[in-house]
Design an enzyme around this catalytic site. Structure first.
Site, mmCIF file in Angstrom:
data_model
loop_
_atom_site.group_PDB
_atom_site.id
_atom_site.type_symbol
_atom_site.label_atom_id
_atom_site.label_comp_id
_atom_site.label_asym_id
_atom_site.label_seq_id
_atom_site.Cartn_x
_atom_site.Cartn_y
_atom_site.Cartn_z
ATOM 1 N NE ARG A 92 -17.211 13.639 -1.538
ATOM 2 C CZ ARG A 92 -16.621 13.379 -0.371
ATOM 3 N NH1 ARG A 92 -15.356 13.608 -0.198
ATOM 4 N NH2 ARG A 92 -17.315 12.869 0.617
ATOM 5 N NE ARG A 131 -18.530 8.603 9.401
ATOM 6 C CZ ARG A 131 -18.188 8.847 8.144
ATOM 7 N NH1 ARG A 131 -17.356 8.050 7.517
ATOM 8 N NH2 ARG A 131 -18.716 9.864 7.505
ATOM 9 N NE ARG A 164 -18.245 13.637 8.883
ATOM 10 C CZ ARG A 164 -17.790 13.182 7.729
ATOM 11 N NH1 ARG A 164 -16.756 12.345 7.716
ATOM 12 N NH2 ARG A 164 -18.319 13.540 6.596
ATOM 13 N NE ARG A 175 -21.789 12.992 3.938
ATOM 14 C CZ ARG A 175 -21.358 12.205 4.920
ATOM 15 N NH1 ARG A 175 -22.149 11.911 5.937
ATOM 16 N NH2 ARG A 175 -20.151 11.706 4.886
HETATM 17 P P1 AMP Z 1 -16.001 13.351 3.841
HETATM 18 O O1 AMP Z 1 -15.340 13.510 5.173
HETATM 19 O O2 AMP Z 1 -15.086 12.825 2.777
HETATM 20 O O3 AMP Z 1 -17.291 12.578 3.925
HETATM 21 O O4 AMP Z 1 -16.385 14.825 3.357
HETATM 22 C C1 AMP Z 1 -17.267 15.651 4.125
HETATM 23 C C2 AMP Z 1 -17.811 16.766 3.265
HETATM 24 O O5 AMP Z 1 -16.735 17.616 2.813
HETATM 25 C C3 AMP Z 1 -18.507 16.328 1.983
HETATM 26 O O6 AMP Z 1 -19.854 15.958 2.199
HETATM 27 C C4 AMP Z 1 -18.392 17.603 1.136
HETATM 28 O O7 AMP Z 1 -19.287 18.597 1.567
HETATM 29 C C5 AMP Z 1 -16.986 18.076 1.493
HETATM 30 N N1 AMP Z 1 -15.986 17.471 0.593
HETATM 31 C C6 AMP Z 1 -15.003 16.595 0.911
HETATM 32 N N2 AMP Z 1 -14.277 16.254 -0.164
HETATM 33 C C7 AMP Z 1 -14.806 16.944 -1.195
HETATM 34 C C8 AMP Z 1 -14.525 17.005 -2.576
HETATM 35 N N3 AMP Z 1 -13.540 16.284 -3.139
HETATM 36 N N4 AMP Z 1 -15.290 17.824 -3.352
HETATM 37 C C9 AMP Z 1 -16.286 18.558 -2.837
HETATM 38 N N5 AMP Z 1 -16.622 18.531 -1.543
HETATM 39 C C10 AMP Z 1 -15.894 17.733 -0.713
#
Ligand code: AMP
Length: 217
Positions: A92, A131, A164, A175
């Site tokens: 990310r 979602r 969520r 985000r």
């Molecule tokens: P997601 O389910 O991919 O939307 O991720 C949910 C949350 O997990 C994100 O908003 C971040 O807080 C954390 N997160 C997930 N992947 C990463 C990553 N590669 N780097 C940093 N934080 C992450």
């Protein structure tokens, strides 16, 4: 058959990376590595990593690069990654992408392709705030576009779905801002490395999945 591919799914929250990764990995027997799912699981189990990640995940910020990169480096050494994997939500940031390249080369692997899921921001907000997720199997539904068959119940597990907390309108907007600032620069980064393929992520999953398969074939 799309086998033995080492893939990254790149795109904003709500672009459909998780949904298509679940479909692809199930069909092609690739390992699905969702850093968001792993972190939510660590938080649920109250582990050290979960405790460290909690405040970042709740606020919609990014967990520090070294923590996530170590977590992924360990996961990539597990047996199910031998036949290929999809990294969903990682890297990310550019430092994460550099760390990924290093940990892959240590285990004699490299990325084959980065699929960029392209979608307009107003649609992303609409999708995120509608979602629903299953706590048990992580299946993803959407109240507007892909609702479960019965009320708020998971079609597969029969348990109640949840929204969520970071899919609230306010945190979803945060985000997307974080995505634009820290993750979007990975598009030109992987373009330069000639790894990037783009798919139209505004389509429904029934239309975007065949597009994904075409890009991978
Ligand atoms: P997601 O389910 O991919 O939307 O991720 C949910 C949350 O997990 C994100 O908003 C971040 O807080 C954390 N997160 C997930 N992947 C990463 C990553 N590669 N780097 C940093 N934080 C992450």
């Amino acid at each position: 058959m799309i086998k033995n591919r080492n893939l990254v799914f790149l795109g904003a929250p709500g672009a459909g990376k998780g949904t298509l990764a679940q479909m692809l990995c199930q069909e092609m027997k690739l390992a699905h590595i969702s850093t968001g799912d792993i972190l939510r699981n660590e938080m649920k189990n109250g582990t050290e990593l979960g405790k460290k990640a909690q405040s970042y995940v709740t606020s919609g910020g990014l967990v520090p690069d070294d923590l996530v990169a170590d977590m992924v480096a360990k996961r990539l050494q597990e047996n199910d990654c031998q036949n290929g994997f999809v990294l969903d939500g990682f890297p990310r940031t550019i430092p994460q992408a550099d760390l990924l390249e290093k940990s892959l080369s240590k285990i004699g692997k490299k990325l084959d392709m980065v699929v960029y899921f392209e979608a307009a921001e107003d649609l992303l907000i609409k999708r995120l705030t509608a979602r629903l997720m299953c706590k048990k199997c992580n299946s993803i539904y959407n109240k507007l576009f892909t609702p479960p068959k019965n009320g708020n119940i998971c079609d597969k597990c029969g348990i109640e779905l949840y929204q969520r907390p970071d899919d609230s309108l306010e945190t979803a907007k945060d985000r997307l801002r974080v995505y634009n600032e820290q993750t979007a620069p990975l598009v030109p980064y992987y373009e330069k490395k000639k790894l990037l393929k783009v798919i139209n992520a505004e389509l429904s999953k029934d239309k975007s999945y065949p597009e994904l398969i075409k890009v991978l074939s």
